[in-house]
Design a protein around this motif. Structure first.
Motif, PDB file in Angstrom:
ATOM      1  N   TRP A  78      -4.406  -6.866 -25.716  1.00 29.54           N
ATOM      2  CA  TRP A  78      -3.892  -5.786 -25.279  1.00 29.54           C
ATOM      3  C   TRP A  78      -5.487  -5.168 -24.436  1.00 29.54           C
ATOM      4  O   TRP A  78      -5.261  -4.867 -23.297  1.00 29.54           O
ATOM      5  CB  TRP A  78      -3.726  -4.682 -26.208  1.00 29.54           C
ATOM      6  N   ASP A  81      -7.728  -8.878 -22.668  1.00 32.75           N
ATOM      7  CA  ASP A  81      -7.189  -9.350 -21.386  1.00 32.75           C
ATOM      8  C   ASP A  81      -6.900  -8.187 -20.588  1.00 32.75           C
ATOM      9  O   ASP A  81      -7.054  -8.331 -19.570  1.00 32.75           O
ATOM     10  CB  ASP A  81      -5.798 -10.088 -21.801  1.00 32.75           C
ATOM     11  N   GLY A  82      -6.455  -6.885 -21.092  1.00 34.32           N
ATOM     12  CA  GLY A  82      -6.657  -5.743 -20.267  1.00 34.32           C
ATOM     13  C   GLY A  82      -7.840  -5.480 -19.452  1.00 34.32           C
ATOM     14  O   GLY A  82      -7.779  -5.319 -18.354  1.00 34.32           O
ATOM     15  N   GLU A 110      -2.961 -13.400 -16.907  1.00 30.86           N
ATOM     16  CA  GLU A 110      -3.335 -12.447 -17.744  1.00 30.86           C
ATOM     17  C   GLU A 110      -2.814 -11.106 -17.841  1.00 30.86           C
ATOM     18  O   GLU A 110      -2.651 -10.676 -18.949  1.00 30.86           O
ATOM     19  CB  GLU A 110      -4.982 -12.088 -17.270  1.00 30.86           C
ATOM     20  N   GLN A 114      -1.530  -9.405 -21.464  1.00 34.60           N
ATOM     21  CA  GLN A 114      -1.731  -8.281 -21.854  1.00 34.60           C
ATOM     22  C   GLN A 114      -0.682  -7.533 -22.271  1.00 34.60           C
ATOM     23  O   GLN A 114      -0.624  -6.807 -23.408  1.00 34.60           O
ATOM     24  CB  GLN A 114      -2.421  -7.470 -20.700  1.00 34.60           C
ATOM     25  N   THR A 184      -6.445   2.987 -20.825  1.00 37.51           N
ATOM     26  CA  THR A 184      -6.145   2.558 -22.184  1.00 37.51           C
ATOM     27  C   THR A 184      -5.924   3.646 -23.269  1.00 37.51           C
ATOM     28  O   THR A 184      -5.072   3.515 -24.377  1.00 37.51           O
ATOM     29  CB  THR A 184      -7.083   1.541 -22.618  1.00 37.51           C
TER      30      THR A 184
END
Length: 265
Positions: A78, A81-82, A110, A114, A184
């Motif tokens: 999360w 890779d985010g 990716e 994510q 996020t």
């Protein structure tokens, strides 16, 4: 690969194991794409590997943090890779063709990583109280290292200005970090988790989230080889390289045999 690879044998279900194996395989491929792109600049892959194993080459600081629970696998997907996607999508349109073309494939994979990580965190956050605590602990561990992935503040960055002039980077470190935070934080709220930053607040005027200060001393320490897993991870790379020597020798012998046969034909 190393932060998550040791969870393949301990994944909580066959489905999770299969997905994690696929992800680790993807990450190995990403390294190959980027080594190939770097070779176009005139440095050999053997030289780059030598620099890595000797400790002379720097690599992403994020790879030097531990993964004590299954939730860390979710948090890496999360958050880490985010953050990688935020960094890499603009590079798909950068000025250096081999790098840009490599990133097209990397970003597609990716994006899958994510979503996989977020789905793990969602499952844990909606599970038992213990599972939700596990998810929160993982968020606490990975939030700040993920923000550090974008590199130093623009005023302290040694390379951002030049990379922007050459159009290798299309956005600055701070611009990318801000975008990551803005995307996020609402995701964490959806999960019912708390971002571990007492200074976090939403600025109505700018319509952006403002974070508390980042501990750049930690970032610099990890880059210098003093992170919690630096030595362990580098030693694992050395062992893997030595253990794979016979594969490289066999491949070279086979290639030489093929060349000999072709020349004799």
């Amino acid at each position: 690969m190393l932060p998550e690879g040791n969870w393949i044998t301990r994944a909580p279900s066959l489905r999770r194991k299969a997905v994690l194996i696929a992800k680790v395989q993807d990450e190995g491929g990403h390294g190959m794409y980027l080594y190939s792109a770097a070779e176009t600049l005139g440095i050999s892959r053997d030289k780059m590997m030598e620099q890595l194993l000797s400790g002379a080459a720097k690599y992403s600081s994020i790879f030097n943090y531990p993964t004590p629970t299954w939730a860390d696998v979710g948090a890496i997907g999360w958050l880490v890779d985010g953050a990688a996607i935020m960094n890499q999508i603009p590079i798909c349109r950068c000025s250096y063709g081999p790098y840009a073309r490599a990133m097209v494939r990397v970003c597609k994979e990716e994006s899958f990583h994510q979503r996989q990580g977020f789905e793990i965190m969602l499952t844990l956050a909606r599970g038992t109280a213990e599972q939700k605590r596990m998810a929160q602990d993982a968020l606490n561990r990975w939030w700040w290292p993920s923000l550090m992935m974008f590199g130093p503040n623009d005023a302290e960055s040694k390379h951002t200005a030049q990379s922007m002039r050459w159009k290798i980077k299309r956005f600055t470190n701070d611009e990318l970090r801000q975008h990551f935070v803005d995307v996020t934080v609402p995701q964490a709220e959806f999960l019912g988790l708390t971002v571990p930053d007492p200074g976090l607040r939403f600025d109505e005027k700018t319509q952006h989230y403002e974070t508390g200060p980042i501990d750049w001393t930690e970032f610099q320490g990890v880059l210098k080889g003093n992170g919690p897993c630096n030595r362990e991870r580098l030693e694992a790379r050395r062992r893997a390289y030595e253990a794979g020597a016979w594969v490289r020798e066999a491949a070279m012998a086979y290639a030489e045999k093929q060349r000999t046969r072709a020349n004799a034909a």
